[in-house]
Design a protein around this motif. Sequence first.
Motif, PDB file in Angstrom:
ATOM      1  N   PHE A  50       0.825  -1.257   0.037  1.00  0.00           N
ATOM      2  CA  PHE A  50      -0.232   0.153   0.077  1.00  0.00           C
ATOM      3  C   PHE A  50       0.850   1.365   0.062  1.00  0.00           C
ATOM      4  O   PHE A  50       1.615   1.248   0.779  1.00  0.00           O
ATOM      5  N   GLN A  51       0.508   2.163  -0.750  1.00  0.00           N
ATOM      6  CA  GLN A  51       1.164   3.644  -0.897  1.00  0.00           C
ATOM      7  C   GLN A  51       0.278   4.577  -0.896  1.00  0.00           C
ATOM      8  O   GLN A  51      -0.836   4.487  -1.248  1.00  0.00           O
ATOM      9  N   ALA A  52       0.580   5.567   0.020  1.00  0.00           N
ATOM     10  CA  ALA A  52      -0.187   6.909   0.169  1.00  0.00           C
ATOM     11  C   ALA A  52      -0.146   7.695  -1.060  1.00  0.00           C
ATOM     12  O   ALA A  52       0.948   8.241  -1.261  1.00  0.00           O
ATOM     13  N   ILE A  53      -1.394   8.122  -1.545  1.00  0.00           N
ATOM     14  CA  ILE A  53      -1.230   9.203  -2.927  1.00  0.00           C
ATOM     15  C   ILE A  53      -1.737  10.380  -2.301  1.00  0.00           C
ATOM     16  O   ILE A  53      -2.125  11.100  -3.019  1.00  0.00           O
ATOM     17  N   GLY A  54      -2.380  10.542  -1.167  1.00  0.00           N
ATOM     18  CA  GLY A  54      -3.064  11.800  -0.644  1.00  0.00           C
ATOM     19  C   GLY A  54      -3.266  11.443   1.048  1.00  0.00           C
ATOM     20  O   GLY A  54      -2.943  10.441   1.446  1.00  0.00           O
ATOM     21  N   GLU A  55      -4.171  12.338   1.501  1.00  0.00           N
ATOM     22  CA  GLU A  55      -4.478  12.299   2.815  1.00  0.00           C
ATOM     23  C   GLU A  55      -5.597  11.083   2.991  1.00  0.00           C
ATOM     24  O   GLU A  55      -6.489  11.372   2.534  1.00  0.00           O
ATOM     25  N   ASN A  56      -5.231  10.320   3.640  1.00  0.00           N
ATOM     26  CA  ASN A  56      -6.123   8.936   3.975  1.00  0.00           C
ATOM     27  C   ASN A  56      -6.642   8.442   2.592  1.00  0.00           C
ATOM     28  O   ASN A  56      -7.768   7.922   2.491  1.00  0.00           O
ATOM     29  N   ALA A  57      -5.615   8.443   1.471  1.00  0.00           N
ATOM     30  CA  ALA A  57      -6.134   7.860   0.166  1.00  0.00           C
ATOM     31  C   ALA A  57      -4.867   6.953  -0.060  1.00  0.00           C
ATOM     32  O   ALA A  57      -3.808   7.438  -0.279  1.00  0.00           O
ATOM     33  N   TYR A  58      -5.045   5.802  -0.373  1.00  0.00           N
ATOM     34  CA  TYR A  58      -3.820   4.847  -0.493  1.00  0.00           C
ATOM     35  C   TYR A  58      -4.329   3.918  -1.658  1.00  0.00           C
ATOM     36  O   TYR A  58      -5.569   3.681  -2.113  1.00  0.00           O
ATOM     37  N   CYS A  59      -3.453   3.544  -2.588  1.00  0.00           N
ATOM     38  CA  CYS A  59      -3.347   2.463  -3.486  1.00  0.00           C
ATOM     39  C   CYS A  59      -2.658   1.364  -3.461  1.00  0.00           C
ATOM     40  O   CYS A  59      -1.332   1.574  -2.873  1.00  0.00           O
ATOM     41  N   PHE A  60      -2.829   0.262  -3.987  1.00  0.00           N
ATOM     42  CA  PHE A  60      -1.807  -0.565  -3.873  1.00  0.00           C
ATOM     43  C   PHE A  60      -1.114  -0.939  -5.225  1.00  0.00           C
ATOM     44  O   PHE A  60      -1.656  -0.728  -6.358  1.00  0.00           O
ATOM     45  N   ALA A  61       0.223  -0.892  -5.019  1.00  0.00           N
ATOM     46  CA  ALA A  61       1.244  -0.396  -6.015  1.00  0.00           C
ATOM     47  C   ALA A  61       2.557  -1.268  -6.043  1.00  0.00           C
ATOM     48  O   ALA A  61       2.633  -1.921  -4.755  1.00  0.00           O
ATOM     49  N   ILE A  62       3.053  -1.266  -7.198  1.00  0.00           N
ATOM     50  CA  ILE A  62       4.547  -1.771  -7.097  1.00  0.00           C
ATOM     51  C   ILE A  62       5.502  -0.433  -7.378  1.00  0.00           C
ATOM     52  O   ILE A  62       5.062   0.420  -8.409  1.00  0.00           O
ATOM     53  N   TRP A  63       6.411  -0.569  -6.654  1.00  0.00           N
ATOM     54  CA  TRP A  63       7.488   0.532  -6.742  1.00  0.00           C
ATOM     55  C   TRP A  63       8.912   0.044  -6.855  1.00  0.00           C
ATOM     56  O   TRP A  63       9.082  -1.169  -6.330  1.00  0.00           O
ATOM     57  N   PHE A  64       9.643   0.792  -7.154  1.00  0.00           N
ATOM     58  CA  PHE A  64      11.337   0.626  -7.232  1.00  0.00           C
ATOM     59  C   PHE A  64      11.832   0.815  -5.839  1.00  0.00           C
ATOM     60  O   PHE A  64      11.378   1.697  -5.151  1.00  0.00           O
ATOM     61  N   THR A  65      12.090  -0.292  -5.254  1.00  0.00           N
ATOM     62  CA  THR A  65      12.715  -0.263  -3.903  1.00  0.00           C
ATOM     63  C   THR A  65      13.603   0.991  -3.488  1.00  0.00           C
ATOM     64  O   THR A  65      14.620   1.049  -4.140  1.00  0.00           O
ATOM     65  N   GLN A  66      13.129   1.628  -2.569  1.00  0.00           N
ATOM     66  CA  GLN A  66      14.145   2.816  -2.179  1.00  0.00           C
ATOM     67  C   GLN A  66      14.789   2.712  -0.878  1.00  0.00           C
ATOM     68  O   GLN A  66      14.278   2.322   0.094  1.00  0.00           O
ATOM     69  N   PRO A  67      16.117   2.763  -0.973  1.00  0.00           N
ATOM     70  CA  PRO A  67      16.698   2.588   0.479  1.00  0.00           C
ATOM     71  C   PRO A  67      16.411   3.459   1.600  1.00  0.00           C
ATOM     72  O   PRO A  67      16.238   2.791   2.687  1.00  0.00           O
TER      73      PRO A  67
END
Length: 742
Positions: A50-67
């Motif tokens: 899950f990634q936050a894309i706004g205030e109290n708004a989330y999407c299930f996503a794939i992302w490049f791993t960030q250290p």
Amino acid sequence: MAISIPFFLLLLALYFQYCSSSSSSQVLFLSVEKPEDVIVSKNGLFSAGFQAIGENAYCFAIWFTQPDHQNPTIAWMANRDQPVNGIRSTLSLMKTGNLVLTDAGKFIAWTTDTASSKTLELVLENNGNLVLRELQGSILWQSFDFPTNTLLPGQNLTRSIKLVSSRSETNQSSGFYKLFYDNDNILRLLYDGPDISSTYWPDPWKSLWDAGRSTYNGSRVAVLDALGYFVSSDNYNFKTSDYGLVLQRRLTLDSDGNLRVYSREQDTNEWYVSWLVKSQPCTIHGICGPNSTCSYDSKHGRKCSCLQGYAMRNHSDWSYGCKPKFQLSCNRSNSWFQPTHNIEFYGYDLNHTENSTYRECENLCLQSCDCKGFQLSFQNGQYFTCYTKYLLLNGRCSPSFEGATYLRVPKGMHNFSSHRQTDGECTHVNFVKIDRVYTKEHENSFVKFFLWFVPAIGAFEIFTVFSVWVFLIRTKLKSNRDQQGYHIVANGFRKFSYEELKDATRGFSEEIGRGAGGVVYKGVLSDQRVAAIKRLNEANQGEEEFLTEASIIGRLNHMNLIEMWGYCAEGKHRLLVYEYMENGSLAGNLMSNTLDWKKMYDISLGMARGLAYLHEECLDWILHCDIKPQNILLDSNYQPKIADFGLSKLQNRNNLNNSSFSMIRGTRGYMAPEWIFKLPITSKVDVYSYGIVLLEMITGKSSTMGVQNVSGVEEPHGRLVTWVREKRNQRFEMASWVEEII
């Protein structure tokens, strides 16, 4: 006992070994409230969760791993247009074989629509592909088949796949730009705006042959490989500036409509552009909206500017463009033409005439009420070509443009030349340059350390002060936020509290409308936006059904549909928050006789566009079921917006004869015959109502009241459509009966 204890310990060890080996590849339950619920690829390059894309708004996503786990780069999203709540939202792999994303523990926001009775696993592969498959290896679903705005190396773009840009850099919902294969087997970029669609790559003024494309390969497949080489079946290919290096890469259709390849620097983990399709960003269609121009320079980037005599429609979004500060008249003697040099507009020509003079072009434009101006282009250093414009779209500053554009404005408005809205003057347009990557020379390690150490100390001090400041600001703001609502960035859809709307309407004191569904009040929100707040009558529907419908209506995006800003569902209270329309309803304007024929024509056209969007273009097939003048609202420019979806019905596009209506919907006088004769209910019921509204506008009579019979006697309960039909049957000449009903 001595034998059973070691045996028990052995079983326990095997159990934990099984759990640890399967947890990395098989996920049955992920919670938005647990940041540690993340799937990681074996090579560690990709993560999913899950990634936050706004205030109290989330999407299930794939992302490049960030250290550092800050601002990760998203590669894919499941529910970009329907974010879920930060409380009780989950991703579950069901025993039936279906992967389901649930919003707030109640609503299904997204699903793979798969089924299997076998044992399944959810695996994030090393290339960034999320795969749902049976243990035997049969793939049920994979994210590579449903990209959002990004292609990863090795991921095919096919005839059934398209990339769709984000709405903006901060709003991850679907935007206006698409990369896809058309029916001619050509890979294209398309601007698909609220009202206008046009392709801008390959360059529309070039033939496919000149663009180096071929239509003869019907396989329709394109792919970017791991070394930075892109190849398409239509004979288009390119190499990135760092071709040959093994790096993380992504091909992304950005929110500005430009297609770019980004490469990731191995040492710093920073992304840089290694290829882009448009070196001149202002040639991208729709980037600044109508009645505006685009300019670019390497120092300030792209700029949008309103034309002289025009003002921005939406100060937070240039895609809406600009609106005129004046009203043009069809009387040619009331118009003159303001010259704008080095500005050209592509497309939307009423006429084009070669070897034309200024006077000839001016007269040609004055002959049409729809002409907004004309463009004189010097062709091949020999003659001028005249282009009269009915829309001023795709405007750009181009010093190389040989000619000028002349804007049609009312006489007496000569002072616009000194009042441009922004300082986007046409001086010099630079090209975006992509530097070729070369092998770095060996550097002295002590000098390199010293050069990094000194700025790092200064940066650390600045960062510390900035962090404290941000913390104080966020702490202050957090106390005033509605933690339960959906707050999506960039003018998004949100939830309001009842007290918030009560304060906005000053205790629901200023009533501006009333209908069967509820009462509408005028209010001013906390951000000073004027809103129309509809307080629904005691709702029979439950909270879940209300929230589902409100969410769907909130996602509608068309200039001829009323924009809903949010809702309130608190206890027994059900309220909807809309944008406020300055000129009220079409019904009120018809009664006051304030509309001329030009305005009524524009209103009719806008209503049709809004209905066409509901019936044919939006994701959900929506029947309004209550089209009438009271539900057509007019903004400050008398542009119509369809409102009041209280009786609307969501239908299944795969079953056009769906007639799952438990009751008759609509208003007497506007209801189609299908309701009476119990015929299948389709979009035709809205089209019929739309026709009745047109007859009211043309005749000036109500749909049910004040209609005269054949003898000329007033019938208080006659039907307008019957009266018009009788007039047509009495008169055989077309012009005669039409003039009689007007």
